[in-house]
Design a protein around this motif. Structure first.
Motif, PDB file in Angstrom:
ATOM      1  N   GLU A  68       1.001  -1.174   0.338  1.00  0.00           N
ATOM      2  CA  GLU A  68       0.037  -0.106   0.231  1.00  0.00           C
ATOM      3  C   GLU A  68       0.695   1.252  -0.430  1.00  0.00           C
ATOM      4  OE1 GLU A  68      -3.756  -1.654   2.425  1.00  0.00           O
ATOM      5  OE2 GLU A  68      -2.138  -0.821   4.000  1.00  0.00           O
ATOM      6  N   ALA A  95      -5.274  -1.633  -0.332  1.00  0.00           N
ATOM      7  CA  ALA A  95      -5.618  -2.207  -0.469  1.00  0.00           C
ATOM      8  C   ALA A  95      -6.918  -3.813  -0.331  1.00  0.00           C
ATOM      9  CB  ALA A  95      -4.085  -3.300  -0.702  1.00  0.00           C
ATOM     10  N   GLY A 154      -2.665   4.921   0.439  1.00  0.00           N
ATOM     11  CA  GLY A 154      -3.557   3.667  -0.698  1.00  0.00           C
ATOM     12  C   GLY A 154      -4.234   2.461   0.571  1.00  0.00           C
ATOM     13  N   LEU A 183      -7.280  -1.719  -5.056  1.00  0.00           N
ATOM     14  CA  LEU A 183      -6.612  -1.200  -3.843  1.00  0.00           C
ATOM     15  C   LEU A 183      -6.945   0.918  -4.553  1.00  0.00           C
ATOM     16  CD1 LEU A 183      -3.498   0.095  -2.916  1.00  0.00           C
ATOM     17  CD2 LEU A 183      -4.204   1.753  -3.677  1.00  0.00           C
TER      18      LEU A 183
END
Length: 366
Positions: free
Chosen positions: A42, A56, A54, A196
């Motif tokens: 991430e 995921a 980020g 993501l």
């Protein structure tokens, strides 16, 4: 010999030792769901796209669903998007109880035409969701301006656009939130499913982390009704390995695209082009012809695999017939669906296979 449309086995062999070690590391740690490998992926993916967060998850579809939920899209709302896309774009909207409202695409980029958006905004509109189709960014600046002026959330469907750029910026952080897919055939593909969501908004990131993991920050303490959208540790480890190679693979795709453009550009055949101030990552390399089906049959007979992306626009799918759209509502989208043909494209594609495809296309076009 067949010219393959995609060759995942060749790619795996090129990184086999790295991938095998990463997978074995997860097996040794028993961190099978989320865990340190997912967190490191991430962070690396977010950094590669210039975004703060980020998150995921288990698929690109789930990523879009999370983005919509975080934007408080729900029953009775509307989301403006395009019909020239894979059905997951519209399905994610439908999962929230909202209604997808389609606009046509620009004939050069095949992405959302910003000039058509404001006419579709109603008191029910909550978000605008352009699709970075085939690996080229939509025209995001005017879309962001429209969204901000009307108090709407701009959600980038970046499922096909890893490392794509718009005016020198990586996609994923230009809208308020974005969704990426790691389906195996994507430019950055898992060995299974994966996705993501990315954002620069701390509050949206916090909410999406809760939504993907049963609404919990502490185990068995659930703050909201949420989902099991977590990424597997093995997929996180594999994607972390592959991300290190993505820039090189992207440049290989761009080099192959340039070969196609040079060899096919003067045949009276429409050929995919990179627009100014964009970095096209060529998830799909498209050509367009009114007799597309005949060209595809010719290439198939020559042993060349091809694809269609996408032959039936979402507004003409049976699943969405209740929305009441008809043939002719979106002429550019419908022409694109009739004429688009995807040529073989993957980073490891040998030059001789590119030449063979080009020779076959030239022989048919005459």
């Amino acid at each position: 010999m067949t010219v393959k449309f995609l060759d995942l086995q060749t790619q795996y062999q090129s990184i086999k030792q790295e991938v095998d070690e990463a997978v074995l590391g997860v097996l040794a740690s028993s961190a099978y769901v989320l865990g340190p490998e997912v967190q490191k992926f991430e962070e690396a993916f977010a950094a590669a796209h210039g975004v703060a967060h980020g998150i995921a998850c288990n698929s690109g579809t789930s990523a879009l669903h999370l983005a919509l939920l975080a934007a408080n899209v729900g029953a009775g709302d509307e989301v403006i998007t395009v019909s020239m896309t894979f059905t997951a774009t519209a399905a994610a909207i439908s999962y929230t109880g909202a209604t997808p409202v389609f606009v046509d695409v620009d004939p050069e980029s095949f992405t959302m035409d910003p000039a058509q958006v404001e006419a579709k905004i109603t008191p029910k509109t909550k978000a605008i969701m352009p699709v970075h189709l085939y690996g080229q960014a939509a025209d995001l600046d005017p879309l962001r301006e429209i969204a901000d002026r009307h108090g709407l959330t701009l959600i980038e469907d970046a499922a096909q656009a890893h490392l794509a750029e718009y005016k020198g910026r990586r996609v994923g952080g230009i809208g308020h939130v974005s969704g990426f897919s790691f389906y195996p055939g994507k430019n950055l593909g898992a060995y299974g499913e994966g996705g993501l969501v990315a954002t620069n908004d701390d509050a949206l990131a916090h909410k999406m982390r809760l939504l993907r993991d049963w609404g919990q920050q502490r185990k068995y303490h659930h703050e909201m009704l949420a989902y099991n959208y977590r990424m597997d540790g093995i997929q996180g480890a594999i994607l972390r390995v592959k991300l290190r190679h993505l820039e090189g693979w992207t440049e290989s795709r761009r080099r192959i695209a340039a070969m196609y453009q040079e060899r096919l550009g003067n045949l009276g055949l429409r050929v995919a082009q990179e627009l100014p101030e964009r970095r096209h990552v060529y998830h799909i390399f498209s050509v367009f012809h009114p007799e597309r089906d005949k060209l595809q049959a010719h290439l198939n007979e020559a042993g060349i695999q091809t694809g269609l992306h996408y032959p039936v626009p979402v507004h003409m799918q049976k699943a969405y017939e209740e929305l009441g759209y008809r043939e002719g509502d979106f002429p550019v989208t419908e022409q694109t669906a009739r004429e688009q043909l995807s040529l073989p494209m993957y980073p490891e594609m040998p030059d001789e296979d590119v030449e063979r495809v080009c020779e076959a296309v030239r022989a048919w076009v005459g």
